[in-house]
Design a protein around this motif. Structure first.
Motif, short mmCIF file in Angstrom:
data_model
loop_
_atom_site.label_atom_id
_atom_site.label_comp_id
_atom_site.label_asym_id
_atom_site.label_seq_id
_atom_site.Cartn_x
_atom_site.Cartn_y
_atom_site.Cartn_z
N PRO A 23 0.81 -1.22 0.00
CA PRO A 23 0.00 0.00 0.00
C PRO A 23 0.85 1.28 0.00
N ARG A 24 1.94 1.28 0.73
CA ARG A 24 2.77 2.49 0.79
C ARG A 24 3.49 2.73 -0.53
N ILE A 27 0.92 4.26 -2.69
CA ILE A 27 0.73 5.66 -2.31
C ILE A 27 1.85 6.52 -2.89
N GLY A 45 -7.26 7.85 -1.15
CA GLY A 45 -8.03 6.70 -0.69
C GLY A 45 -8.95 6.15 -1.75
N ILE A 50 -8.25 2.42 -0.36
CA ILE A 50 -7.72 2.21 0.99
C ILE A 50 -8.64 2.93 1.97
N LEU A 55 -5.36 4.39 5.56
CA LEU A 55 -4.61 5.37 4.77
C LEU A 55 -3.89 6.36 5.67
N HIS A 58 -0.74 4.80 7.02
CA HIS A 58 0.32 4.71 6.01
C HIS A 58 0.92 6.09 5.72
#
Length: 114
Positions: A23-24, A27, A45, A50, A55, A58
């Motif tokens: 996820p990071r 992002i 998001g 997310i 979110l 993160h």
């Protein structure tokens, strides 16, 4: 060429660790695609699907390691990639391989960035 200090190595390790989840990384890629303006938290998001609480977690981790910047405009929080920090990370990573032993030719990195 000077050897990086232990503090510098630890700092870069923390930065890599902060980006060390899917996820990071997603992002960071989204923020880089919106550079230099960045994205509003809600848009990040929605784009990445997310949940807001996840979110926030993160983004806090990335911000704490200096990989993203945040600015408030009214009630909106805008996040953007910290290009200077990412340039430092890449410089650290490629310093040896592109100077001393040529494991990766500098031109190959330049081609990737275009």
């Amino acid at each position: 060429m000077t050897k990086p200090s232990e503090e510098a190595v630890a700092r870069f390790a923390d930065m890599f660790s902060a980006m060390g989840t899917a996820p990071r990384l997603r992002i960071m890629r989204a923020l880089l695609s919106a550079h230099p303006d960045g994205l509003v938290v809600g848009d990040i998001g929605n784009e990445l699907d997310i949940a807001p609480s996840t979110l926030s977690h993160h983004l806090d981790k990335l911000k704490n390691e200096g990989l993203v910047k945040v600015r408030r405009e009214g009630t909106y929080l805008w996040y953007s990639a910290n290009a200077e920090a990412l340039q430092e990370v890449l410089g650290f990573l490629y310093a040896e391989c592109c100077t001393r032993n040529k494991a990766v030719e500098p031109q190959a990195i330049v081609r990737l960035c275009r």
